[in-house]
Design a protein around this motif. Structure first.
Motif: not given
Lengths: 577, 50
Positions: A439, A445-446, A455
């Motif tokens: 994260e 973690m766009r 994710e």
């Protein structure tokens, strides 16, 4: 394995899996996965905390530890109740108040991201290694039962763990652990009763304890202080306290369990319950191992309990020598039984025991020589051959002396403990990798289109990575002696330093991120030096790591003003969260 | 695992059960007393059967 035992084993394990699946329904978001929506009552927290610590290692290796070393290992747990009390008064209310998802989130708020990363790295290292050990124990059971190589069974179990961790979440883990732990304790009590009944005719519990005491297996408390000695009261109380405080306070596999409680009160009650029952429970399991030892003083036993090792020697060029050793061991066993029977008889009558004692010592010396020769042959059979059979003792006892149906139940309990513990560990490793590593990496973690799928993919990759890591390390763990010792020894290399980071946060208000970061690096180097140079017994590593981290952090913050904490980072109410 | 806000700040919540005092102190003392009793019992076992 007999059909009824196999049926009991398969039915019980299937029941666990179905129960877990049923309980994990409704977990659809991150809070549900990580902390079960924070709605667990304290009895569930208590059983989940105890089940996470009590893996198959506890139920397979601890009786073996009792068989080999007697009750002395119980001292290792003496620091646990004290740690539970301190934890309840300090870290638990703090975590609950700040609503953190992992313990390491707190470190970033108090210090900086780099310190959080260091604690995360140390946790991932030690817990990844421990997961390998907890996977090895049931792999061992399966290999003995099915006659497969332990490497194959560990890989199979790794696949099962992968399935459960991918499906479950904190809620499923807590509920299945509560059910399984109840069955495990029931199975152990049953095994204890049956071990008492397995004693020879006319030999009562008092006689069994007298034999165990006479042969040095009831040395439970050693008040002599020796920093290099194995287990004594002081190492257990002080070193054990630091180890258990670090384990329960900063290890995400435990923090994740009580963060799932519905309030700070429920978390604390769960942990205090653990503090009340852990030491008596471990003493009971060790005593079970001592009972097995006494039983084998009056009944034939193999010269080496690992059947795979013995089979390897028999298949080689030393088969004739091995047969001769087994005959000597059997003959010494008959002499021991006769001498012990006479010793007990003399003790009951209040007569002199010196003559049977002398015969007993002679038989013991002969048996030890036979055993040493057996180990030498095992070493000669190849470097990959296991020469430590501590972890096979209880398994041999269960398979050869337990009645029909009970074997399946005890084996199911051992499996359940391990699967659950490893699942819990892999869940914690995956959660920490996601929350504390991925994260925080820019771009991974766009948010936006495809973010959820990305994710999910990362979570599964992290799951696969940690299971693969555990399977690989399990191969090394098997050759490192008693599993229950190895798992704690590995943890002790890192726990002290991690704990030192948290203690510094509370006690050294002046210390900022850089000071504590470099202090932790120096302290970890010192712990590794203690280990490599064999300076102190491993329980003291926890004390060394913690004390040095705090001391170095205070010193560095004093010497370098730029490394001091900024006012907004300081805890407002130290030690009273 | 579903999406979470990276490092989102969590609002601190008040704790209705203070960590010390009253019933908590009694519970802490009980846990430590049980430990002392178990150690004493094990020590008796060590001496009685050695």
């Amino acid at each position: 394995m007999r059909p009824l035992d196999l049926a009991v084993l398969v039915t019980t394990l299937t029941g666990f899996v179905l129960y877990g699946l049923w309980r994990s329904r409704g977990t659809r978001d991150m809070a549900g996965y990580l902390v079960a929506g924070r709605d667990m009552p304290w009895p569930m927290v208590a059983l989940s905390v105890m089940a996470t610590q009590a893996s198959a290692v506890t139920f397979l290796a601890t009786p073996g530890q009792g068989y080999v070393g007697g009750l002395s290992f119980v001292q290792f747990y003496f620091g646990l109740p004290v740690a539970m009390v301190v934890l309840c008064a300090t870290l638990v209310p703090l975590y609950q108040r700040l609503r953190v998802r992992t313990a390491y989130e707190y470190l970033e708020r108090r210090f900086d991201g780099r310190t959080r990363s260091l604690a995360t790295f140390l946790f991932l290292m030690q817990r990844g290694l421990a997961a390998g050990i907890t996977l090895y124990a049931p792999g061992l059971v399966l290999s003995v039962i099915l006659g497969l190589d332990v490497r194959v069974t560990c890989a199979l179990l790794g696949l099962l763990v992968l399935g459960t961790t991918a499906l479950g979440g904190a809620r499923a883990v807590a509920h299945t652990q509560a059910l399984q732990f109840t069955i495990i304790i029931g199975a152990m009590v049953l095994a204890f009763v049956l071990a008492l009944r397995a004693l020879p005719q006319g030999l009562g519990a008092d006689d069994a304890l007298a034999v165990a005491g006479h042969l040095g297996k009831l040395q439970a408390v050693d008040t002599h202080f020796d920093p290099r000695g194995r287990y004594n009261l002081w190492a257990g109380l002080v070193g054990g306290f630091f180890l258990q405080f670090s384990y329960f306070g900063t290890d995400q596999s435990q923090v994740g369990r009580y963060l799932s409680a519905r309030s700070s009160r429920e978390s604390r009650l769960g942990l205090l319950f653990n503090g009340l029952f852990k030491v008596p429970m471990q003493a009971f399991i060790l005593l079970l191992g001592v009972l097995v030892f006494v039983t084998y003083q009056f009944a034939p036993s193999p010269v080496f309990f690992d059947p795979a090792g013995a089979a390897r020697v028999r298949a080689g060029t030393h088969a004739a020598e091995w047969d001769a050793i087994e005959r000597t061991h059997a003959a010494m066993g008959i002499q021991k039984r006769a001498a012990l029977t006479d010793w007990l008889d003399a003790r009951r009558r209040g007569a002199g025991v010196s003559e049977p004692e002398a015969r007993l010592k002679q038989a013991q010396a002969g048996d030890k020589a036979a055993r040493d020769s057996a180990v030498a042959l095992l070493k000669a059979a190849g470097p990959a051959t296991n020469t430590n059979d501590t972890n096979y003792v209880f398994l041999h006892f269960v398979l050869t002396r337990m009645p029909l149906g009970v074997v399946g139940l005890v084996l199911a309990a051992i499996f359940a403990a391990s699967m659950n513990s490893t699942s819990s560990e892999v869940h914690a490793l995956t959660s920490t990798t996601m929350v504390d590593v991925l994260e925080r990496l820019p771009g991974v973690m766009r948010r936006g289109q495809g973010g959820d799928q990305r994710e999910l993919l990362w979570t599964r990759l992290a799951n696969v990575f940690w299971v693969a890591f555990a399977v690989l390390f399990s191969q090394i763990a098997g050759r490192s002696g008693s599993l229950v010792e190895t798992v704690n020894q590995m943890g002790s290399l890192f726990y002290g330093t991690i704990l030192g980071l948290f203690v510094t946060a509370f006690l050294v208000r002046r210390a900022g991120g850089p000071a504590v970061f470099f202090a932790a690096l120096l302290a970890e180097a010192a712990v590794l030096a203690c280990w490599k140079l064999d300076l102190v017994f491993w329980l003291w590593f926890n004390v060394v790591g913690c004390v040095l981290t705090v001391a170095f952090a205070a010193l560095l913050a004093h010497l370098v003003p730029a490394w001091r904490a900024k006012p907004e980072q300081l805890p407002q109410r130290p030690l009273r969260p | 695992m579903t999406r979470g806000e990276p490092n989102e700040p969590h609002e601190p919540v008040s704790d209705p059960a203070p960590p010390f005092g009253g019933r908590w102190s009694v519970l802490y003392a009980l846990v430590l007393l049980v430990l002392v009793a178990v150690i004493a019992a094990l020590q008796w076992l060590t001496r009685h059967y050695s």
